[in-house]
Every structure is written in C-alpha cells, then in structure tokens.
Scaffold this motif. Sequence first.
Motif, PDB file in Angstrom:
ATOM      1  N   THR A 450      39.119  30.087  40.240  1.00 41.81           N
ATOM      2  CA  THR A 450      40.200  29.277  40.808  1.00 41.81           C
ATOM      3  C   THR A 450      41.476  30.092  41.018  1.00 41.81           C
ATOM      4  N   ASP A 451      41.550  31.283  40.371  1.00 42.16           N
ATOM      5  CA  ASP A 451      42.746  32.125  40.519  1.00 42.16           C
ATOM      6  C   ASP A 451      42.727  32.967  41.792  1.00 42.16           C
ATOM      7  N   ILE A 452      41.621  32.996  42.503  1.00 46.76           N
ATOM      8  CA  ILE A 452      41.450  33.963  43.587  1.00 46.76           C
ATOM      9  C   ILE A 452      42.043  33.415  44.884  1.00 46.76           C
ATOM     10  N   PRO A 453      43.072  34.073  45.441  1.00 49.71           N
ATOM     11  CA  PRO A 453      43.617  33.626  46.730  1.00 49.71           C
ATOM     12  C   PRO A 453      42.658  33.967  47.871  1.00 49.71           C
ATOM     13  N   ARG A 454      42.883  33.355  49.023  1.00 56.21           N
ATOM     14  CA  ARG A 454      42.109  33.716  50.212  1.00 56.21           C
ATOM     15  C   ARG A 454      42.349  35.186  50.573  1.00 56.21           C
ATOM     16  N   GLY A 455      41.295  35.850  51.000  1.00 61.58           N
ATOM     17  CA  GLY A 455      41.394  37.249  51.382  1.00 61.58           C
ATOM     18  C   GLY A 455      41.498  38.204  50.217  1.00 61.58           C
ATOM     19  N   VAL A 460      35.118  38.487  37.641  1.00 65.98           N
ATOM     20  CA  VAL A 460      34.977  37.271  36.847  1.00 65.98           C
ATOM     21  C   VAL A 460      33.737  37.409  35.964  1.00 65.98           C
ATOM     22  N   ARG A 461      33.865  37.031  34.701  1.00 65.41           N
ATOM     23  CA  ARG A 461      32.715  37.086  33.788  1.00 65.41           C
ATOM     24  C   ARG A 461      31.860  35.838  33.945  1.00 65.41           C
ATOM     25  N   GLN A 462      30.548  36.044  33.956  1.00 69.55           N
ATOM     26  CA  GLN A 462      29.596  34.931  33.942  1.00 69.55           C
ATOM     27  C   GLN A 462      28.569  35.238  32.860  1.00 69.55           C
ATOM     28  N   GLY A 463      28.749  34.627  31.695  1.00 69.80           N
ATOM     29  CA  GLY A 463      27.879  34.938  30.573  1.00 69.80           C
ATOM     30  C   GLY A 463      28.081  36.387  30.138  1.00 69.80           C
ATOM     31  N   MET A 464      26.981  37.150  30.104  1.00 69.64           N
ATOM     32  CA  MET A 464      27.050  38.562  29.724  1.00 69.64           C
ATOM     33  C   MET A 464      27.304  39.470  30.915  1.00 69.64           C
ATOM     34  N   HIS A 465      27.463  38.902  32.095  1.00 70.33           N
ATOM     35  CA  HIS A 465      27.581  39.700  33.311  1.00 70.33           C
ATOM     36  C   HIS A 465      28.972  39.562  33.919  1.00 70.33           C
ATOM     37  N   LYS A 466      29.335  40.568  34.697  1.00 68.11           N
ATOM     38  CA  LYS A 466      30.583  40.509  35.444  1.00 68.11           C
ATOM     39  C   LYS A 466      30.273  40.467  36.934  1.00 68.11           C
ATOM     40  N   LEU A 467      30.976  39.580  37.628  1.00 66.09           N
ATOM     41  CA  LEU A 467      30.750  39.380  39.051  1.00 66.09           C
ATOM     42  C   LEU A 467      31.972  39.834  39.846  1.00 66.09           C
ATOM     43  N   ALA A 468      31.715  40.401  41.008  1.00 66.97           N
ATOM     44  CA  ALA A 468      32.760  40.720  41.983  1.00 66.97           C
ATOM     45  C   ALA A 468      32.826  39.531  42.934  1.00 66.97           C
ATOM     46  N   VAL A 469      33.865  38.732  42.818  1.00 67.07           N
ATOM     47  CA  VAL A 469      33.958  37.476  43.566  1.00 67.07           C
ATOM     48  C   VAL A 469      35.071  37.608  44.604  1.00 67.07           C
ATOM     49  N   TYR A 470      34.724  37.344  45.848  1.00 65.36           N
ATOM     50  CA  TYR A 470      35.671  37.437  46.959  1.00 65.36           C
ATOM     51  C   TYR A 470      35.797  36.077  47.639  1.00 65.36           C
ATOM     52  N   ARG A 471      37.052  35.666  47.901  1.00 69.00           N
ATOM     53  CA  ARG A 471      37.289  34.427  48.638  1.00 69.00           C
ATOM     54  C   ARG A 471      37.718  34.808  50.060  1.00 69.00           C
ATOM     55  N   ASP A 472      36.927  34.423  51.065  1.00 68.51           N
ATOM     56  CA  ASP A 472      37.234  34.814  52.437  1.00 68.51           C
ATOM     57  C   ASP A 472      38.379  33.970  52.994  1.00 68.51           C
ATOM     58  N   ASP A 473      38.755  34.253  54.240  1.00 70.13           N
ATOM     59  CA  ASP A 473      39.903  33.582  54.837  1.00 70.13           C
ATOM     60  C   ASP A 473      39.677  32.095  55.065  1.00 70.13           C
ATOM     61  N   ALA A 531      27.021  25.747  45.551  1.00 69.18           N
ATOM     62  CA  ALA A 531      28.159  25.605  46.460  1.00 69.18           C
ATOM     63  C   ALA A 531      29.422  25.296  45.668  1.00 69.18           C
ATOM     64  N   HIS A 532      30.518  25.987  46.020  1.00 65.47           N
ATOM     65  CA  HIS A 532      31.789  25.792  45.334  1.00 65.47           C
ATOM     66  C   HIS A 532      32.795  25.189  46.300  1.00 65.47           C
ATOM     67  N   ALA A 533      33.419  24.132  45.909  1.00 65.33           N
ATOM     68  CA  ALA A 533      34.524  23.591  46.702  1.00 65.33           C
ATOM     69  C   ALA A 533      35.763  24.431  46.433  1.00 65.33           C
ATOM     70  N   GLU A 534      36.592  24.622  47.440  1.00 64.64           N
ATOM     71  CA  GLU A 534      37.789  25.440  47.273  1.00 64.64           C
ATOM     72  C   GLU A 534      38.790  24.724  46.372  1.00 64.64           C
ATOM     73  N   SER A 535      39.277  25.482  45.384  1.00 59.74           N
ATOM     74  CA  SER A 535      40.284  24.929  44.485  1.00 59.74           C
ATOM     75  C   SER A 535      41.636  24.864  45.179  1.00 59.74           C
ATOM     76  N   SER A 536      42.417  23.876  44.855  1.00 65.74           N
ATOM     77  CA  SER A 536      43.740  23.761  45.456  1.00 65.74           C
ATOM     78  C   SER A 536      44.655  24.885  44.998  1.00 65.74           C
ATOM     79  N   SER A 537      44.308  25.569  43.884  1.00 68.04           N
ATOM     80  CA  SER A 537      45.150  26.666  43.416  1.00 68.04           C
ATOM     81  C   SER A 537      44.885  27.955  44.151  1.00 68.04           C
ATOM     82  N   ALA A 538      43.843  28.004  44.952  1.00 69.24           N
ATOM     83  CA  ALA A 538      43.531  29.216  45.722  1.00 69.24           C
ATOM     84  C   ALA A 538      44.225  29.135  47.062  1.00 69.24           C
ATOM     85  N   THR A 539      45.335  29.819  47.183  1.00 70.97           N
ATOM     86  CA  THR A 539      46.164  29.695  48.388  1.00 70.97           C
ATOM     87  C   THR A 539      45.966  30.865  49.301  1.00 70.97           C
TER      88      THR A 539
END
Length: 539
Positions: A450-455, A460-473, A531-539
């Motif tokens: 939810t902290d990730i802005p557009r672009g 982000v940690r998921q269990g024992m793994h780390k993910l590279a998460v990108y939010r597109d435009d 599927a993830h809905a966009e959080s309102s905090s991701a501007t």
Amino acid sequence: MHPDSHNTYPSGNTASIWMGTFEVPDFAPLTQDITTDVCVVGAGIAGPTTAYRLTQAGKKVIVIDDGPIGGGETGRTTAHLSWAMDDRIYNLEHVHGQENTRLIVESHMAAVNRIEEIVRLEAIDCDFRRLDGYLFLGGDDKEEVLDKELAAAHRAGASDVRKIDHAPIADFNTGPALRWPEQGQLHAYKYITGLAGAIVANGGDIFCETHVTSVQGTKPGHPCKVETQNEKKITAKAVCVCTNASITDMVQTHAKQAPYRTFAIAAVVPRGAVTSALYWDTPDPYHYVRLQPLDEPYEGLLEGDSMYDALIVGGEDVKTGHKNDAEERWRSLEHWMRKRWPAAREVIYKWSGQIIEPNDYVAFIGRNPDGAKDVYMASSDSGQGMTHGTIAGMLLTDLVVGRENPWEKIYDPRRVSLSPDALKEFAKENADVAVHYVKDFLSPDRFSETDIPRGEGRIVRQGMHKLAVYRDDEGTLHHHSATCTHLKCIVEWNSAEKSWDCPCHGSRFDPMGKVLNGPAVTDLSPVEQEAHAESSSAT
C-alpha cells in the motif's frame, strides 16, 4: 529531441545528451541459425571496435546485442577520450610496477590514436576533436598530489604533461593544475553509428534485440555455440563477449570488481563562455567536465543567431543499489558546476550510468578465465570505457587471429594482484557483498504494497521471501522475485532509472523484471498473486 519527450530507454529511464541529440539506426533481430568466424556479443564500444578490427583482418563477423547499438552504458558515457588515468598513475605504479604502468598508459594513448584513425579512415562525422585536459585540486587535497602524479606521468612516458598555475576557468581559481595535451572527445552515438556502418561495409552483420542466454566454448570436433532467448543458435570459431559486466565469467572477475552508478548533467552555455577542454578534479569520487556543441535550438533556451554548447558535468558516484538519491546527486553536481562556471544556464539533460571498478584499476580483457576455449571477454571499464573498450578491440583481435600483443598479460582476466592496495580493495568490496547477503535475510520489512506510489517499486516481504513489487502508471501491481538471477543477492529499486539494481555485482532489471545489464542473463521470476485493488494511499 527535448529531454522531456523521451520514453524509457533500454538501459534506464533517463536520457543522456547523446540519446537526446541523435538517433542510432535500427538493426533487425536474429531470426535464423547462423554460422560465422567470430560472434561478438555486445554493441557498445568494445564490441563494435572488436568487430571492426576483425573484419579488417578478413574475418566473417556478426555482432549481437539485446538492445540497439550503443543502448547500454556506451549511451550513458560522457565520452572523454583520455590517457590521464582517473585512478592516478602513481596508484597504478603501486599495484602494477613502473614498467607495466608505462604499458597501461601507452595502451590508452594508443586507444585515443586508434579512435582518431578510425574517424579519419571511415569519414565518421562524430564531433571528434583533440584538446587539452586539466587536473586540478578538490576537497582537502594538497599540491603534493599533483606533484606525485606529474612525476609518475613522466616515468610512464607522458613527458608532455606540465604543471601550470591554474586551469583555464575564467570565473574560478583552481590553483595549480596539470595540463595533459592531446586528449580527445566525440559524440558517442555518432561514433558508434559510424563504426556500425563500417562493420557492415566490411561484410559483417549486426543483429539487435537478440538476447544471449548461453555461450559455450570450442570442444573437440565442435565450434563455439551461442544460444539466444528466441532459440536461435550461432556457431563460430571464436566468441568475444563485450558486455561490460561479463555474462560468461560468472564469479572470478566479479569477485575482483564492483559496480557503481555515476551521475551527469548537461547545461546550456553560450559558445565561448567556457574554454573547450577536458577537466577533472582530484577527490574520490571526482568530477569530470567537457563541452559538446549544440546544433539545434531548444525552445525557450536557445534564441536568435547565438551559438551554444552543452556543459557536461559528471561525478557523485555511489555503489549500485546502495542509495536511492539521484535527485540529490544531480543537485550537488549543479551546485558544483555553477560555482565554477556561472555562465551555465538551464540544465537540459540529467542521467546516470554504470561503471565497473576493478580492484587493481585495470580492465579485464582476454581469454575467459573459466577456461572455455576460444571464448574471450572484455569487462570492467574503470570509468574510462571509451579507451578501455578500444583497447579491447585491439587486444581481442590480436588474440583471435594469433598475434602477440604486449598488453595481454596486463589485462588478462585471470590475473590476481598481490599488491597490498589491490588486496585491500578486494577485501573491502567482497566484505560489502557479504554484508548484503546477510542483511537481505535478516532485515525487517521496510514497505507494504500500500506504500508504493504509481510508477515506483519497493521490496516487500512475503513470508520467507522478498518480492520486487512495481505499481505501474495505471495502478496495477506487478510481483517478481527480488532475488537476482546471477548469484542470488536481493535487488534494490532505483527511482531515477526505474530499474531493479543488484547491489552485489551490478545486474539490473527493468520494472517488469527484464534483464537490462549483466552479469545476469535471466529475468527476475514472476510471482503470481491474487488480483489486488489499488489502495487509496498509492498516489
């Protein structure tokens, strides 16, 4: 092209002055299996120079690259052509001895001469010119630094280097400086385009948008084999891998080098306001400066019949993946520039590039250190990519055709330097890599999706793994493993270039996980998510 109009480039999100003022020609991808004498992997400066020299030697050559020609770090250089060694000649003497240092300086002199010869023979219109270079003091450095370097330069055969009262900067007193005659500069994209045209004219072939996945050396009864992502095969008597960070030697040279991001800006200056020369100061990291003619108007900046240049200023280096603060570094460059050249107007380009620093200051050029027969490599530009890449073209050609070359031992990728300085640098850089491996597993969560802005992207940690998460435009999240496919370090997000950068060995990936830079040859693994809905905090 105005810098605000560009889209993402193959090597990152920012546009260098070369990208903004010249368009390289397109070359089609490889679409069928092919046989040749020599396959050259990489179409930056080292690859095409090698291919050009090999075609001159009568070899049938193909060049392949996973982007356009010059689309990697060659498009992000400032294109200084210099034999004034940026790591200081006296440091080279400490590590390599006086005679080898003389050969190193000689090789860089020869590289500038060879570039000039190619420009003349092939009639390449690339703004090439010879000009003086000036090294002046910076930070807390004292005049003794210049005196040591002057004496070392003379011992290395550079007898024309002179100490002068100040560098020719009208509005800033540098104090004493060293003048290095007969340096050079050119337009990187114009030069690489001319080289490509000469290769084709000599009977060579160039294939772009062709990603290499493996290189195999000669085996009894079988030639070298290069395989591509689109399942095409190239058979060759020899392969020259010229990818800056090697994609064939996966460990040995990478343990002896470290990746750094370097930053550059270009500002408009009235022609004649700045003395045309190359400039460097002495600190580590240092600043480097040159001019480039501007041939076309920029709306609101260049008006009337006046002529203008671009003042190119670089520096503020930082280890790849260690800090995400490019805007601050560009501001620092601009502040440093305006204090010395107040005639500078608006900054019209800002970009970054990647340099690979070897622990003993000298590139790795020669036979692949893993013993793969008839496989050669060029890696580790040490901030002097144009000359190191040209040296590679000369040295690799000699190795392929069986000619002796006096520089072979100095640049041998298999070398191990036992000098205290090189061992100290080796230990420091590898300790840093080890720290990153441990930190990757022990560090707590820093971000949520939810902290990730557009672009933007975040780890982000998921269990024992780390993910590279990108939010597109559009707000959609894209998940990939954050584990670099080279040697399993965790990548970091680069906001300026919109890339995932490995802090251990410099592999880089675009926001969707596609490889931009080796040593990795495989993309980041996608991770399926609901599927993830966009959080309102991701501007």
